[in-house]
Design an enzyme around this catalytic site. Structure first.
Site, short mmCIF file in Angstrom:
data_model
loop_
_atom_site.label_atom_id
_atom_site.label_comp_id
_atom_site.label_asym_id
_atom_site.label_seq_id
_atom_site.Cartn_x
_atom_site.Cartn_y
_atom_site.Cartn_z
N LYS A 1 0.88 -1.11 -0.05
CA LYS A 1 0.00 0.11 0.11
C LYS A 1 0.73 1.43 -0.16
CE LYS A 1 -4.03 2.07 2.60
NZ LYS A 1 -4.99 1.91 3.91
N SER B 1 -9.60 1.83 2.53
CA SER B 1 -8.66 2.57 1.75
C SER B 1 -7.71 1.64 1.19
CB SER B 1 -7.94 3.63 2.74
OG SER B 1 -7.35 3.08 3.51
N SER C 1 -10.10 -0.31 6.76
CA SER C 1 -9.37 -0.22 5.61
C SER C 1 -8.75 -1.52 5.09
CB SER C 1 -8.45 0.83 5.54
OG SER C 1 -9.26 2.24 5.53
#
Lengths: 444, 460
Positions: free
Chosen positions: B65, B140, B164
């Site tokens: 990420k 996210s 997330s």
């Protein structure tokens, strides 16, 4: 007759001389280092970097708190204090808001000149991090992050001061205490000790009760920054008292603001007006868990303190029967005081040793043992060779006709020169009083 | 032949020299080149890779990420503000992965600054849901979830503030583990809500999650909030056949889409079949957590983003997207003088109640079962209809996130539109080994009804 009484409180910042910075492993000693060479993601505030508190620094701030007779809080935490300025890497400073490491202290300062003691309240002692250093050159501003994250202790006093002399005296004592603890150079020129007095004037309403209660404090205060010597603190306060008096005399109230000190013009100047209270949006620093200190640990901090200057003064007077003013001078540095104590432990003549140290009769660069030998030599009664003295005195008078006539013409202090000449010729082996007496007899 | 192989399987292939790490890397790079243009899972691809077979993850490629700082590899948190930021340092998580010789394929898309639950607030375009390109993958950590479910990476790293990892895992149909707060270091993870942020793996199976957790978990001297507690051998823990008690709380079944509800209820039956007990429990309504979470997270966001003041990193504050601006404003407001007590302080008090509430429940049961998200993947653009979209989508994750407890999201079927459904187990502090153990038993029993395999085979 003064119509106003000054009400002064102090904020003092002291940089700790820990090896590493407050929240990272970078070296804390930034003085005269090449800019931006002692930085890392943490003190640069890079995305994702996290602060890890320096245990030593916390121990030291607690020491300072204990030395200032504060209560060390068993619960404490760090908070974020937000403001935007190019010297602040993260947009907030890690500081302490409502749970400082130490609170409610008191410092008693003795004034050796008039033998009075005054005591001043310490509101709090807390830990924070220093900011980067900005340098304005030409049209540019340069940021040096070497100082960013250096451990900084803030000491806040009660508004217990009413004149500039007391402030100066207190600050000098504070500097001595901090140096005793060996936690900071407390050097104002290098910026490792900084102070900001808050000054306002209170109208005297009746002649007696001038004890300032918090509820009766003036409704404004002026903070003065950029002061880098004790002398300037005194001057700045005196200047402010005069300036504020003039404003009040005109029936106006001085503006609540931060002013700077201009040491060339010897005056303060307006920097920025302070809103009622700047909104720093404090909240607990989520990156650092709160602290819980065991009672034993906090007790140990107090116990581990060295004997402080005021305690030494009291002991020198009580145990050594040394004059208070001498005790004061001897305790201005821990090194000197410890030297004195060492010498006294050998020679057992405290007041004489005090005199010899203070008057610099014997160098304190000597080992205490050597110092004692010299003490013995100096203090042993002088055996004067009378005949030699008589000859030397006569010769000195003959060799210095100008000085002798000056003396006769009334310049009494030239006699000391003649005494000196005789002593020199006698290689010090004469009693100074006797020399003086002989000289007078021979001149007249 | 390689398609769909798990990390553990790939490691075996590498160890038996059936494939070399660089061949494997090239395989995924080819897939990324082929599919990423339409999925937009990756923002930055890695070029500078050092292949070594040794180490627990020797030669294993992973998706990271984009809020994990990677040395020399652009890290943006999907915000224009950090468009050109190349970190001069490595996050602890990626450093630990590198130490075991994992290799990074690239940095994956996310909601900008992790602000969102759809990966649509990214300043570099939304990531698409591999199951339906007109839908969002969740967020996210949507980029990582998308990459894993379409096999543009065999596994990856995400991070949670509240949901997330678990929510995009559910919407994209993969396994997502959110560890206990403090179990995995946050050092080098671009902060969102500092008291909540938590890195974790997104994988194709529970074993892989255990494998990665074992590498990234553990005390870190660079993170004062990381736990000094020693870690367990998570892979070993999978070998035990334990029986657990699962807590059922009515509030955690409220407002679920009927397909989601059915799937979760079906999962409960599976656990019963495995010999687990169930027990009704009472927990504070997740409703309370929404406002508490919103206040605390926004406050921390407003503080954490204040370092992007335009002086460094190239782009100034005008580069902040709308969502970041909204959060900064709300957070600034709640921390303002005179409002702090009414908002932040009160929220912290309720947070303490939530913590106590979970602690109590976990004396009665081992897990609380539910879903990480009440519905399945939404269409692109739909989030704008909800002012607090993320908070509502993550309502079942927020209480656990506030408390800092771990949870895992597992695929448990497809809904009427053929979209993946997630089920989650939440456990008590540092009970990751038990959570993984229970999840593994579930996996062996159901193979997730073929969901993960089907997802991958959409991208042959």
């Amino acid at each position: 007759m003064n119509k106003y009484i000054p009400v002064i409180g102090l904020e003092i910042h002291v940089e700790l001389k820990t090896k590493s910075k407050m929240f990272c492993q970078c070296r804390a000693d930034y003085f005269a280092k090449k800019p931006n060479t002692q930085t890392c993601p943490v003190c640069l505030g890079l995305p994702g970097a996290l602060p890890v508190p320096n245990k030593k620094a916390i121990e030291w701030v607690q020491k300072i708190g204990a030395a200032l007779d504060c209560k060390l809080r068993p619960h404490s935490k760090f908070d974020r204090k937000h403001y935007n300025y190019p010297d602040l890497a993260k947009g907030y400073q890690i500081s302490q808001y409502d749970e400082p490491f130490a609170v409610n202290g008191r410092v008693t300062v003795c004034n050796p000149r008039n033998k009075t003691k005054k005591s001043f309240g310490i509101t709090r002692v807390h830990m924070e991090e220093d900011t980067a250093k900005l340098t304005h050159r030409g049209s540019g501003t340069y940021v040096n992050f070497n100082r960013s994250g250096v451990p900084l202790v803030e000491i806040v006093t009660e508004p217990d001061f009413h004149n500039a002399d007391d402030v100066k005296m207190f600050l000098e004592e504070l500097q001595v205490i901090i140096r005793y603890l060996d936690v900071s150079d407390a050097d104002m020129e290098k910026g490792s000790m900084r102070m900001e007095p808050n000054i306002s004037l209170q109208k005297i309403t009746n002649d007696r009760s001038q004890i300032t209660k918090k509820s009766e404090l003036p409704n404004y205060k002026v903070e003065v920054k950029n002061i880098n010597s004790f002398r300037f603190v005194k001057q700045a306060i005196e200047y402010e008292i005069k300036r504020q008096t003039e404003i009040l005399e005109k029936g106006k109230t001085p503006v609540q603001e931060t002013r700077g000190w201009d040491d060339k013009k010897n005056k303060t100047y307006s920097q920025r007006s302070k809103e009622e209270a700047q909104d720093y949006r404090y909240f607990p620093e989520p990156d650092i868990p709160p602290f819980i200190f065991e009672e034993n640990y906090l007790d140990e901090v107090g116990v581990s303190l060295p004997e402080l200057p005021q305690e030494k003064i009291d002991r020198y007077i009580a145990d050594y029967k040394v004059r208070e003013s001498d005790a004061f001078v001897l305790t201005r540095s821990r090194k000197l005081a410890e030297y004195f104590e060492k010498v006294v432990s050998i020679s057992k003549k405290p007041q004489q040793v005090a005199n010899l140290i203070i008057n610099k009769k014997i160098s304190i660069d000597l080992t205490p043992e050597k110092f004692c030998q010299k003490v013995e030599a100096l203090l042993s009664p002088k055996v004067t060779d009378r005949k030699m003295l008589s000859e030397t005195v006569k010769k000195t008078i003959v060799d210095n006709p100008k000085v002798v006539s000056d003396y006769k013409a009334g310049k009494k202090n030239v006699l000391m020169f003649l005494v000196g000449q005789v002593m020199k010729a006698m290689k010090g082996r004469a009693d100074a009083n006797l020399v003086r007496q002989q000289l007078l007899e021979n001149i007249l | 032949m390689l398609l769909g192989k798990t990390l553990v399987e790939l490691k075996e292939l590498i160890d038996s020299k059936e494939i070399s790490p660089d061949e494997l890397f090239k395989y995924f790079m080819q897939r990324i080149k082929k599919y990423n243009p339409k999925l937009n899972a990756y923002l930055t691809l890695n070029k500078d890779v050092d292949f070594k077979n040794s180490g627990v993850l020797g030669g294993i490629p992973l998706a990271i990420k984009d809020n994990f700082c990677t040395y020399g590899l652009r890290t943006t948190a999907s915000s224009k503000v950090l468009e050109n930021f190349i970190p001069p340092y490595e996050s602890t998580v990626t450093a630990r992965l590198k130490k075991e010789n994992a290799v990074f394929l690239g940095k994956t898309n996310m909601d900008a600054w992790a602000h969102g639950s759809s990966t649509e607030t990214s300043d570099f375009g939304a990531t698409k849901n591999p199951w339906d390109l007109t839908r969002v993958p969740g967020g996210s950590s949507g980029g990582t979830a998308c990459a894993v479910s379409s096999y543009l990476a065999p596994g990856g790293i995400g991070s949670e503030t509240a949901g997330s990892i678990r929510q995009p895992a559910a919407w994209s149909g993969v396994v997502g583990l959110k560890p206990t707060y403090g179990r995995v270091s946050r050092y080098g993870v671009i902060a969102m809500g500092s008291s909540l942020d938590c890195p974790g793996p997104l994988t194709l199976c529970v074993k892989d999650a255990a494998l990665i957790l074992g590498v990234i978990a553990g005390h870190d001297s660079m993170d004062a909030t990381s736990s000094p507690r020693s870690i367990e051998n998570y892979l070993e823990a999978l070998k035990q056949k334990k029986s657990y008690t699962i807590g059922l709380c009515d509030d955690y079944f409220e407002g679920l889409d009927r397909d989601v509800l059915n799937a979760v209820e079906k999962s409960i039956e599976v656990f019963k079949k495995l010999g687990f007990k169930t027990k009704k429990v009472k927990l504070l309504s997740p409703q309370y957590a929404i406002s508490v979470y919103t206040i605390i997270q926004r406050a921390e966001v407003s503080s954490n983003l204040s370092r992007y003041d335009g002086i460094r990193y190239g782009n100034d504050r005008r580069s902040f997207g709308d969502e970041a601006k909204r959060r900064i404003m709300l957070g600034t407001y709640t921390l303002s003088y005179g409002y702090y007590d009414a908002f932040y302080k009160k929220a912290q008090k309720v947070r303490t109640l939530i913590i106590e509430d979970f602690k109590r429940v976990f004396t009665e049961v081992d897990f609380v079962i539910g879903t990480p998200t009440p519905i399945t993947a939404l269409k692109l653009g739909e989030f704008e209809k909800y002012p607090f979209f993320g908070e509502l989508m993550d309502k079942f994750n927020e209480p656990g996130a506030m408390a800092g407890i771990p949870g895992i999201s597992l695929p448990v079927g497809l809904d009427r539109n053929g979209l993946p459904i997630g089920m989650q187990l939440m456990g008590s502090y540092f009970r990751e080994a038990d959570i993984l153990n229970a999840a593994y038993l579930f996996e062996q029993e159901t193979d997730y009804y073929g969901v993960i395999k089907k997802g991958i085979h959409n991208y042959e």
